[in-house]
Design a protein around this motif. Structure first.
Motif, PDB file in Angstrom:
ATOM      1  N   ALA A  51      33.549  -6.220  -5.262  1.00 47.52           N
ATOM      2  CA  ALA A  51      32.210  -5.830  -4.817  1.00 47.52           C
ATOM      3  C   ALA A  51      31.627  -6.890  -3.894  1.00 47.52           C
ATOM      4  CB  ALA A  51      31.292  -5.615  -6.020  1.00 47.52           C
ATOM      5  N   GLU A  52      31.859  -8.166  -4.235  1.00 46.73           N
ATOM      6  CA  GLU A  52      31.351  -9.250  -3.394  1.00 46.73           C
ATOM      7  C   GLU A  52      32.010  -9.218  -2.011  1.00 46.73           C
ATOM      8  OE1 GLU A  52      30.736 -14.077  -3.472  1.00 46.73           O
ATOM      9  OE2 GLU A  52      32.137 -13.178  -4.886  1.00 46.73           O
ATOM     10  N   ILE A  53      33.319  -8.979  -1.957  1.00 47.16           N
ATOM     11  CA  ILE A  53      34.023  -8.898  -0.676  1.00 47.16           C
ATOM     12  C   ILE A  53      33.481  -7.736   0.149  1.00 47.16           C
ATOM     13  CG2 ILE A  53      36.258  -8.375   0.385  1.00 47.16           C
ATOM     14  CD1 ILE A  53      37.524 -10.012  -1.933  1.00 47.16           C
ATOM     15  N   SER A  54      33.316  -6.561  -0.466  1.00 47.88           N
ATOM     16  CA  SER A  54      32.797  -5.391   0.257  1.00 47.88           C
ATOM     17  C   SER A  54      31.389  -5.639   0.775  1.00 47.88           C
ATOM     18  CB  SER A  54      32.800  -4.158  -0.649  1.00 47.88           C
ATOM     19  OG  SER A  54      34.111  -3.796  -0.977  1.00 47.88           O
ATOM     20  N   ASN A  55      30.538  -6.204  -0.068  1.00 52.25           N
ATOM     21  CA  ASN A  55      29.163  -6.477   0.351  1.00 52.25           C
ATOM     22  C   ASN A  55      29.123  -7.547   1.437  1.00 52.25           C
ATOM     23  OD1 ASN A  55      28.121  -4.585  -1.384  1.00 52.25           O
ATOM     24  ND2 ASN A  55      27.808  -6.038  -3.047  1.00 52.25           N
ATOM     25  N   GLY A  56      30.007  -8.520   1.355  1.00 54.56           N
ATOM     26  CA  GLY A  56      30.079  -9.546   2.386  1.00 54.56           C
ATOM     27  C   GLY A  56      30.479  -8.958   3.731  1.00 54.56           C
ATOM     28  N   ARG A  57      31.438  -8.041   3.728  1.00 54.60           N
ATOM     29  CA  ARG A  57      31.854  -7.387   4.969  1.00 54.60           C
ATOM     30  C   ARG A  57      30.695  -6.596   5.569  1.00 54.60           C
ATOM     31  NH1 ARG A  57      37.630  -5.293   2.559  1.00 54.60           N
ATOM     32  NH2 ARG A  57      38.729  -7.270   2.794  1.00 54.60           N
ATOM     33  N   ALA A  59      27.533  -7.118   5.105  1.00 54.40           N
ATOM     34  CA  ALA A  59      26.517  -8.065   5.577  1.00 54.40           C
ATOM     35  C   ALA A  59      26.908  -8.675   6.924  1.00 54.40           C
ATOM     36  CB  ALA A  59      26.307  -9.166   4.532  1.00 54.40           C
ATOM     37  N   MET A  60      28.217  -8.929   7.127  1.00 56.40           N
ATOM     38  CA  MET A  60      28.658  -9.483   8.413  1.00 56.40           C
ATOM     39  C   MET A  60      28.389  -8.497   9.545  1.00 56.40           C
ATOM     40  SD  MET A  60      32.149 -11.607   7.571  1.00 56.40           S
ATOM     41  CE  MET A  60      32.879 -10.548   6.329  1.00 56.40           C
ATOM     42  N   VAL A  61      28.658  -7.224   9.319  1.00 55.39           N
ATOM     43  CA  VAL A  61      28.385  -6.204  10.331  1.00 55.39           C
ATOM     44  C   VAL A  61      26.882  -6.079  10.546  1.00 55.39           C
ATOM     45  CG1 VAL A  61      28.555  -3.739  10.852  1.00 55.39           C
ATOM     46  CG2 VAL A  61      30.523  -4.940   9.913  1.00 55.39           C
ATOM     47  N   ALA A  62      26.119  -6.117   9.464  1.00 55.34           N
ATOM     48  CA  ALA A  62      24.666  -5.963   9.558  1.00 55.34           C
ATOM     49  C   ALA A  62      24.028  -7.093  10.359  1.00 55.34           C
ATOM     50  CB  ALA A  62      24.054  -5.892   8.161  1.00 55.34           C
ATOM     51  N   ILE A  63      24.462  -8.330  10.125  1.00 53.96           N
ATOM     52  CA  ILE A  63      23.825  -9.444  10.833  1.00 53.96           C
ATOM     53  C   ILE A  63      24.148  -9.397  12.316  1.00 53.96           C
ATOM     54  CG2 ILE A  63      25.618 -11.184  10.432  1.00 53.96           C
ATOM     55  CD1 ILE A  63      21.818 -11.772  10.400  1.00 53.96           C
ATOM     56  N   ILE A  64      25.354  -8.957  12.680  1.00 53.84           N
ATOM     57  CA  ILE A  64      25.686  -8.813  14.095  1.00 53.84           C
ATOM     58  C   ILE A  64      24.803  -7.733  14.724  1.00 53.84           C
ATOM     59  CG2 ILE A  64      27.497  -8.127  15.719  1.00 53.84           C
ATOM     60  CD1 ILE A  64      27.746 -10.984  14.594  1.00 53.84           C
ATOM     61  N   GLY A  65      24.585  -6.636  14.006  1.00 55.17           N
ATOM     62  CA  GLY A  65      23.691  -5.586  14.493  1.00 55.17           C
ATOM     63  C   GLY A  65      22.277  -6.093  14.674  1.00 55.17           C
ATOM     64  N   MET A  66      21.807  -6.938  13.750  1.00 56.49           N
ATOM     65  CA  MET A  66      20.464  -7.493  13.862  1.00 56.49           C
ATOM     66  C   MET A  66      20.362  -8.451  15.055  1.00 56.49           C
ATOM     67  SD  MET A  66      19.231  -8.181   9.998  1.00 56.49           S
ATOM     68  CE  MET A  66      20.171  -7.343   8.750  1.00 56.49           C
ATOM     69  N   PHE A  67      21.413  -9.253  15.268  1.00 57.77           N
ATOM     70  CA  PHE A  67      21.426 -10.140  16.439  1.00 57.77           C
ATOM     71  C   PHE A  67      21.352  -9.318  17.725  1.00 57.77           C
ATOM     72  CE2 PHE A  67      24.036 -13.648  14.157  1.00 57.77           C
ATOM     73  CZ  PHE A  67      22.894 -14.137  13.571  1.00 57.77           C
ATOM     74  N   PHE A  68      22.136  -8.249  17.782  1.00 54.06           N
ATOM     75  CA  PHE A  68      22.155  -7.392  18.966  1.00 54.06           C
ATOM     76  C   PHE A  68      20.783  -6.765  19.196  1.00 54.06           C
ATOM     77  CE2 PHE A  68      22.851  -3.318  21.090  1.00 54.06           C
ATOM     78  CZ  PHE A  68      23.516  -3.744  22.229  1.00 54.06           C
ATOM     79  N   GLN A  69      20.191  -6.224  18.136  1.00 49.53           N
ATOM     80  CA  GLN A  69      18.870  -5.593  18.234  1.00 49.53           C
ATOM     81  C   GLN A  69      17.829  -6.610  18.676  1.00 49.53           C
ATOM     82  OE1 GLN A  69      18.160  -2.427  17.815  1.00 49.53           O
ATOM     83  NE2 GLN A  69      15.958  -2.396  17.618  1.00 49.53           N
ATOM     84  N   ASP A  70      17.918  -7.811  18.128  1.00 44.16           N
ATOM     85  CA  ASP A  70      16.973  -8.866  18.486  1.00 44.16           C
ATOM     86  C   ASP A  70      17.117  -9.228  19.956  1.00 44.16           C
ATOM     87  OD1 ASP A  70      15.056 -10.841  18.259  1.00 44.16           O
ATOM     88  OD2 ASP A  70      16.473 -12.332  17.536  1.00 44.16           O
ATOM     89  N   GLY A  71      18.363  -9.332  20.432  1.00 36.40           N
ATOM     90  CA  GLY A  71      18.582  -9.654  21.833  1.00 36.40           C
ATOM     91  C   GLY A  71      18.115  -8.552  22.762  1.00 36.40           C
ATOM     92  N   LEU A  72      18.196  -7.313  22.296  1.00 35.44           N
ATOM     93  CA  LEU A  72      17.834  -6.173  23.128  1.00 35.44           C
ATOM     94  C   LEU A  72      16.328  -5.935  23.166  1.00 35.44           C
ATOM     95  CD1 LEU A  72      19.562  -4.152  24.704  1.00 35.44           C
ATOM     96  CD2 LEU A  72      19.431  -2.628  22.748  1.00 35.44           C
ATOM     97  N   THR A  73      15.685  -6.046  22.011  1.00 36.19           N
ATOM     98  CA  THR A  73      14.268  -5.676  21.929  1.00 36.19           C
ATOM     99  C   THR A  73      13.333  -6.848  21.651  1.00 36.19           C
ATOM    100  OG1 THR A  73      14.322  -5.244  19.554  1.00 36.19           O
ATOM    101  CG2 THR A  73      14.912  -3.413  21.012  1.00 36.19           C
TER     102      THR A  73
END
Length: 192
Positions: A51-57, A59-73
């Motif tokens: 469960a920790e490995i799945s949640n970590g994966r 979270a890694m995708v989510a933070i990249i999405g947040m970085f992208f959104q932050d850079g865009l908007t």
């Protein structure tokens, strides 16, 4: 200070105990506070680590999405409607723009806002989509139906002898592949 703290945690505080991710601190790191929080049941431990490995994966995708959104908007929780400076807005009302993604161009091919290139890519997308739909049907159909007779009379190969799926690739004679290639080139050359 930030990098010094991370270096301290990585190099001296966390000591590996043989299995990946086990630093001897127990569940939620409560061992660092002197509380016993070890998960001793191997089955439960494996389930929690998976469960920790799945949640970590995730979270890694989510933070990249947040970085992208932050850079865009300008904000990790930015409202796309406020981002009006984007050249991507030039194609918001084109055929194929669908909710919930709206105009979707993950590789940024249309970021220059060039309408001619956009239309060429849209035509190519439609053509490739049609080929992919035919290919999907061509992959499924032989499970239920095969033409009677011969695929190649000269090589004595019947349609029924051709296996389904990728195994069929090696069974089709070279002349058959040339016919398929010639048909594809004909379609490309005539705009079909």
């Amino acid at each position: 200070q930030f990098f010094a703290f991370i270096g301290f945690i990585e190099l001296s505080y966390n000591k590996s105990y043989g299995e990946p991710g086990n630093y001897g601190k127990g569940l939620f790191g409560l061992g660092s506070l002197g509380l016993s929080a070890t998960v001793s049941d191997p089955k439960s431990r494996d389930k929690k680590l998976c469960a920790e490995i799945s949640n970590g994966r995730l979270a890694m995708v989510a933070i990249i999405g947040m970085f992208f959104q932050d850079g865009l908007t300008g904000s990790a929780w930015g409202d796309w409607a406020l981002y009006t400076a984007s050249p991507l807005r030039a194609f918001e009302n084109e055929l194929g723009i669908q909710k919930p993604t709206g105009f979707w161009d993950p590789l940024g091919f249309a970021k220059d806002g060039d309408a001619t290139n956009f239309k060429r890519r849209r035509v190519t997308e439609i053509k490739h989509g049609r080929v992919a739909m035919l290919a999907a049907m061509g992959y499924i159909t032989p499970e239920f139906f095969k033409f009677p007779g011969y695929l190649s009379v000269a090589e004595n190969i019947k349609f029924a002898d051709i296996p389904n799926g990728l195994a069929a690739i090696s069974k089709v004679p070279g002349a058959g592949w040339l016919q398929i290639l010639a048909y594809g080139l004909f379609c490309e050359g005539t705009g079909g």
